[in-house]
Design an enzyme around this catalytic site. Structure first.
Site, PDB file in Angstrom:
ATOM      1  N   LYS A   1       0.817  -1.221  -0.064  1.00 28.20           N
ATOM      2  CA  LYS A   1       0.190   0.008   0.029  1.00 28.20           C
ATOM      3  C   LYS A   1       0.736   1.493   0.025  1.00 28.20           C
ATOM      4  CE  LYS A   1      -3.471   2.200   2.791  1.00 28.20           C
ATOM      5  NZ  LYS A   1      -4.365   1.898   3.847  1.00 28.20           N
TER       6      LYS A   1
ATOM      7  N   GLU B   1      10.731  -4.491   4.434  1.00 30.92           N
ATOM      8  CA  GLU B   1      10.799  -6.081   4.161  1.00 30.92           C
ATOM      9  C   GLU B   1      10.579  -6.040   2.505  1.00 30.92           C
ATOM     10  OE1 GLU B   1       9.333  -4.646   6.570  1.00 30.92           O
ATOM     11  OE2 GLU B   1       9.115  -6.137   8.242  1.00 30.92           O
TER      12      GLU B   1
ATOM     13  N   GLY C   1      -4.860  -2.418   5.250  1.00 31.38           N
ATOM     14  CA  GLY C   1      -4.070  -3.502   4.793  1.00 31.38           C
ATOM     15  C   GLY C   1      -4.741  -4.814   5.084  1.00 31.38           C
ATOM     16  N   ARG C   2      -5.230  -4.951   6.365  1.00 28.45           N
ATOM     17  CA  ARG C   2      -5.898  -6.227   6.677  1.00 28.45           C
ATOM     18  C   ARG C   2      -7.240  -6.294   6.173  1.00 28.45           C
ATOM     19  NH1 ARG C   2      -5.164  -2.552  10.445  1.00 28.45           N
ATOM     20  NH2 ARG C   2      -6.735  -1.931  11.760  1.00 28.45           N
TER      21      ARG C   2
ATOM     22  N   GLU D   1      -5.002  -7.147  15.295  1.00 32.96           N
ATOM     23  CA  GLU D   1      -4.437  -5.444  14.793  1.00 32.96           C
ATOM     24  C   GLU D   1      -5.589  -4.352  14.806  1.00 32.96           C
ATOM     25  OE1 GLU D   1      -1.335  -5.316  11.737  1.00 32.96           O
ATOM     26  OE2 GLU D   1      -2.867  -4.496  10.657  1.00 32.96           O
TER      27      GLU D   1
ATOM     28  N   HIS E   1      -4.640 -33.729  18.017  1.00 32.31           N
ATOM     29  CA  HIS E   1      -3.182 -34.733  18.210  1.00 32.31           C
ATOM     30  C   HIS E   1      -2.452 -33.725  18.985  1.00 32.31           C
ATOM     31  CE1 HIS E   1      -5.032 -38.235  16.267  1.00 32.31           C
ATOM     32  NE2 HIS E   1      -5.625 -37.140  15.406  1.00 32.31           N
TER      33      HIS E   1
ATOM     34  N   LYS F   1       7.800  -0.497  11.964  1.00 33.70           N
ATOM     35  CA  LYS F   1       8.616  -0.068  10.968  1.00 33.70           C
ATOM     36  C   LYS F   1       9.612   0.940  11.188  1.00 33.70           C
ATOM     37  CE  LYS F   1       4.421  -1.064   8.047  1.00 33.70           C
ATOM     38  NZ  LYS F   1       3.791  -0.753   6.625  1.00 33.70           N
TER      39      LYS F   1
HETATM   40  C1  G6Q Z   1      -2.261  -3.790   7.845  1.00 28.02           C
HETATM   41  C2  G6Q Z   1      -1.258  -3.128   8.341  1.00 28.02           C
HETATM   42  C3  G6Q Z   1       0.077  -4.024   7.983  1.00 28.02           C
HETATM   43  C4  G6Q Z   1       0.360  -3.815   6.533  1.00 28.02           C
HETATM   44  C5  G6Q Z   1       1.841  -4.223   6.279  1.00 28.02           C
HETATM   45  C6  G6Q Z   1       2.104  -3.865   4.900  1.00 28.02           C
HETATM   46  O1  G6Q Z   1      -3.558  -3.330   8.360  1.00 28.02           O
HETATM   47  O2  G6Q Z   1      -1.278  -2.021   8.210  1.00 28.02           O
HETATM   48  O3  G6Q Z   1      -0.142  -5.167   8.147  1.00 28.02           O
HETATM   49  O4  G6Q Z   1      -0.507  -4.325   5.648  1.00 28.02           O
HETATM   50  O5  G6Q Z   1       2.703  -3.498   7.187  1.00 28.02           O
HETATM   51  O6  G6Q Z   1       2.200  -2.534   4.423  1.00 28.02           O
HETATM   52  P1  G6Q Z   1       2.421  -1.883   3.103  1.00 28.02           P
HETATM   53  O7  G6Q Z   1       1.192  -2.718   2.229  1.00 28.02           O
HETATM   54  O8  G6Q Z   1       2.015  -0.726   3.199  1.00 28.02           O
HETATM   55  O9  G6Q Z   1       3.613  -2.552   2.559  1.00 28.02           O
END
Ligand code: G6Q
Length: 552
Positions: free
Chosen positions: A206, A212, A267-268, A353, A384, A512
Site C-alpha cells: 500500500k 521488507e 491493509g488487513r 490488529e 493430536h 516499521k
Molecule cells: C495492515 C497493516 C500492515 C500492513 C503491512 C504492509 O492492516 O497496516 O499489516 O498491511 O505493514 O504494509 P504495506 O502494504 O504498506 O507494505
C-alpha cells in the site's frame, strides 16, 4: 469506572453472568430439545450454530442491549456510508465498497467511489486474463507459469489465505507463490527452481515503502536482471499493487502495470482490492468476483438483519460475553477444512490488529479487556496436539469450528471421518465426561479400588466449554468471501462495543521505525552502545559471531 462498564447494559450482563455461570450446557440441552433451532441461523451460504454456548434465552437480548447502548448499528451505518470512521488517520474504512456488487453509489467526501472501484476491477480482469491465456508474456516471449507475490502483513496474509483456500479452482500450469519475510531465506527458497523468463513478480505494498517488501522486491529484481541479462526485462516481469503511484514509478514499474487502491482500504481488509490480484491470477477473474459477491451477501446481511438474527452481531457479542464477562484471554479458530489452513493466521491480523487497543477512539484508557489472542490450526491435526488444553486445561478457550459438508477431494470416506471428528469435538467440549461416567468406563475395563480412584480424576472432562460451529456446503469462492466478511464484521461489532478505533495500527507503524538505527550499526559492523544492556549485548554478540567468534 468507564462509561461502558458503568452502563446499565454492562451491569445487567455482569449480574446475568452470575446466574449463568453455575449452569452446565448439558443440562440446558437436556431441558430444551429445540435449543439448536433457537440458537442457529443461516446467511450468505453459512449456517451458524451457536447453541453450544453458555447462554440462556436472556443472554442475547441483554448483549443486544449493550450493542444498542454503544451505538453499534450507527457505527456500522457510518462505515457503510463512507464516513471517516478511522478517526486517528481521518479516513473512511470502505472495504465494503470494493465488493459492493449491487454497485449503488458510496460517497467519500461527496464523490462516488464506485466508478474507480469498477475501473480497477476491469483492469484486473484484462491483466489476469492476459496472463492466464498466455497473451501477456515475459521479456523473452515465454508464457508466465509462476507468479510471486512480494508483500507482507495485509499485503500478504489475506491473498495468501485465499489462494490456498481456492486451490481446487487453480490450474497446475500457473502457480502463485508468496514471499513476505525479510529473512532472505524466504525469497531465496521460493526462487529455487523458478524460470526467470516465465516468472511474474507482483510487488504488493500500500505504502510502497515497507522495508521488507522493498528489500525483497529489490533482490528479486536483481535476480531477474542478472539471469535474463537485460535491465529492460523488469518492465515485462514486475507489476505493482499500491496506493502510492509515485513510489511505484520510481521503482521502474510501468504505470500501465500498476493497480491502485485508496488509503481508505486498510491493509488487513485489502484482499478485496487490487491486493487481490494474485487471487484473480490464481483462479480467474470470474471466481474473484464470486468471492466479492459472497462478501457482499454477508455485508447486506450485516447491514439489514435485525440484531437477533444478525450473524456478525451474534458472533461479536458472544465474543464480548466471554472476553469481558468470563475473562477468556484467547479464542481459537479451528477450520475442519484443510484449504482454510491459513485462515487462523489471517484472522489473527484482522482481529488483533483491529482491536488490540488500550485506548478508546477519543484516547481514554480502557478499564475492560479488548481483543483476545486469536489462534488456531486445522482439525483434525489440532486434536493430536493442543486440544488436550481445550478439554482439560485450566484456560477457558471459546472456539469456532468451521466445516464443509463436502470437501473438494474425491474421497467421501475422508469427509465422513473429518466431519465425525468435528461433531465429536464440539459435543465433547460441551458435554464433558462426569466422574460417574468415567467411573463406569473404568469399571467396565476391569479397574477396581485404589487403581480406579487414582486414575479417575484424569478421566474426567469438565465440559461446559463453548463453541460456535460454522457449516457450509462446500468451500467455493462465494462461501470464502462470506466467511471472511463475517469475521471482519464480527471484529467491527466488538470494536464498536469497546469504543476503539478498529482501523488504525500504530503498533505496527512503530515496528516499521524501530529497526532503523540498529540496521545502520549492523551494516557498519560498529560496536553498539546506545541501547539497553540486553540489546547492546545481543547486537555485539552478532558482530562477534560474524567475525568468526563462537558460542561456547
Ligand atoms: C495492515 C497493516 C500492515 C500492513 C503491512 C504492509 O492492516 O497496516 O499489516 O498491511 O505493514 O504494509 P504495506 O502494504 O504498506 O507494505
Amino acid at each position: 469506572m468507564s462509561d461502558l462498564t458503568h452502563s446499565p447494559a454492562w451491569q445487567d450482563l455482569a449480574a446475568h453472568r452470575a446466574e449463568v455461570a453455575p449452569l452446565h450446557m448439558r443440562d440446558l440441552f437436556a431441558a430444551d430439545p429445540d435449543r439448536f433451532a433457537r440458537f442457529s441461523l443461516s446467511a450468505a451460504g453459512l449456517l451458524l450454530d451457536y447453541s453450544k454456548n453458555r447462554i440462556t434465552g436472556e443472554t442475547l437480548p441483554l448483549l443486544s442491549r449493550l450493542a444498542e447502548a454503544t451505538g453499534v448499528a450507527g457505527r456500522r451505518d457510518a462505515m457503510f456510508a463512507g464516513e471517516s470512521v478511522n478517526n486517528t488517520e481521518d479516513r473512511a474504512a470502505l472495504h465494503v465498497a470494493l465488493r459492493n456488487r449491487s454497485n449503488g453509489p458510496i460517497l467519500v467526501d461527496g464523490a462516488d467511489v464506485m466508478p474507480e472501484v469498477n475501473a480497477v476491477l476491469a483492469r484486473m480482469r484484462t491483466f489476469s486474463t492476459a496472463v492466464r491465456d498466455g497473451s501477456r508474456r515475459g521479456h523473452t516471449g515465454e508464457a508466465i507459469t509462476d507468479v510471486v507475490n512480494i508483500g507482507i502483513g495485509g499485503s500478504d496474509l489475506g491473498p495468501r489465505m485465499a489462494v490456498d483456500a481456492l486451490k481446487p479452482y487453480q490450474r497446475p500450469d500457473l502457480r502463485v507463490h508468496f514471499v513476505a519475510n525479510v529473512d532472505g531465506a524466504d525469497l531465496h527458497d521460493r526462487l529455487q527452481g523458478l524460470d526467470p523468463a516465465r516468472t511474474l513478480f507482483i510487488v504488493a505494498s500500500k505504502t510502497f515503502t515497507t522495508q521488507e517488501t522493498m528489500t525483497n522486491a529489490g533482490s528479486a529484481r536483481a535476480w531477474l536482471v542478472e539471469r535474463l541479462g537485460d535491465e529492460a526485462a523488469v518492465a515485462a516481469h514486475f507489476v505493482a499493487l499500491s496506493a502510492n503511484p509515485d513510489a511505484v514509478a520510481a521503482f521502474g514499474i510501468d504505470p500501465a502495470d500498476m493497480f491502485v487502491f485508496r488509503d481508505w482500504v486498510g491493509g488487513r481488509y485489502s484482499l478485496w482490492s487490487a491486493i487481490g490480484l494474485p487471487i484473480a491470477l490464481a483462479v480467474g477473474m470470474d471466481r474473484f468476483e464470486e468471492l466479492l459477491s459472497g462478501a457482499h451477501a454477508m455485508d447486506t446481511h450485516f447491514r439489514t438483519a435485525p440484531a437477533a438474527e444478525n450473524m456478525p452481531m451474534i458472533l461479536g457479542l458472544l465474543g464480548i460475553w466471554y472476553r469481558n464477562f468470563f475473562h477468556a484471554g484467547s479464542h481459537a479458530v479451528l477450520p475442519y477444512d484443510q484449504h482454510l489452513h491459513r485462515l487462523p493466521a489471517h484472522l489473527q491480523q484482522v482481529d488483533m490488529e483491529s482491536n488490540g487497543k488500550f485506548v478508546t477512539r477519543d484516547g481514554q484508557p480502557v478499564d475492560y479487556a479488548t481483543a483476545p489472542v486469536i489462534w488456531g490450526e486445522p482439525g483434525t491435526n489440532g486434536q493430536h496436539a493442543f486440544f488436550q488444553l481445550l478439554h482439560q486445561g485450566s484456560e477457558f478457550v471459546p472456539a469456532d469450528f468451521i466445516a464443509a459438508a463436502e470437501s473438494h477431494a474425491p474421497w467421501r470416506d475422508h469427509d465422513d471421518m473429518l466431519l465425525a471428528n468435528f461433531l465429536a469435538q464440539t459435543e465433547a467440549l460441551m458435554h464433558g465426561k462426569t466422574a460417574d461416567a468415567a467411573r463406569a468406563e473404568l469399571t467396565a475395563r476391569g479397574l477396581r479400588g485404589a487403581a480406579l480412584e487414582a486414575l479417575l480424576p484424569h478421566k474426567v472432562f469438565p465440559g461446559n466449554r463453548p463453541s460456535n460451529s460454522i457449516l457450509y456446503a462446500k468451500l467455493t469462492p462465494a462461501v470464502l468471501g462470506a466467511l471472511v466478511a463475517l469475521y471482519e464484521h464480527k471484529v467491527f461489532v466488538q470494536g464498536a462495543v469497546w469504543g476503539v478505533n478498529s482501523f488504525d495500527q500504530w503498533g505496527v507503524e512503530l515496528g516499521k521505525q524501530l529497526a532503523g538505527p540498529l540496521l545502520a550499526a549492523l551494516r557498519a559492523g560498529d560496536t553498539v552502545s546506545g541501547h539497553d544492556g540486553s540489546t547492546n549485548g545481543l547486537a555485539n554478540a552478532i558482530g562477534a559471531l560474524r567475525r568468526g567468534g563462537h558460542i561456547e
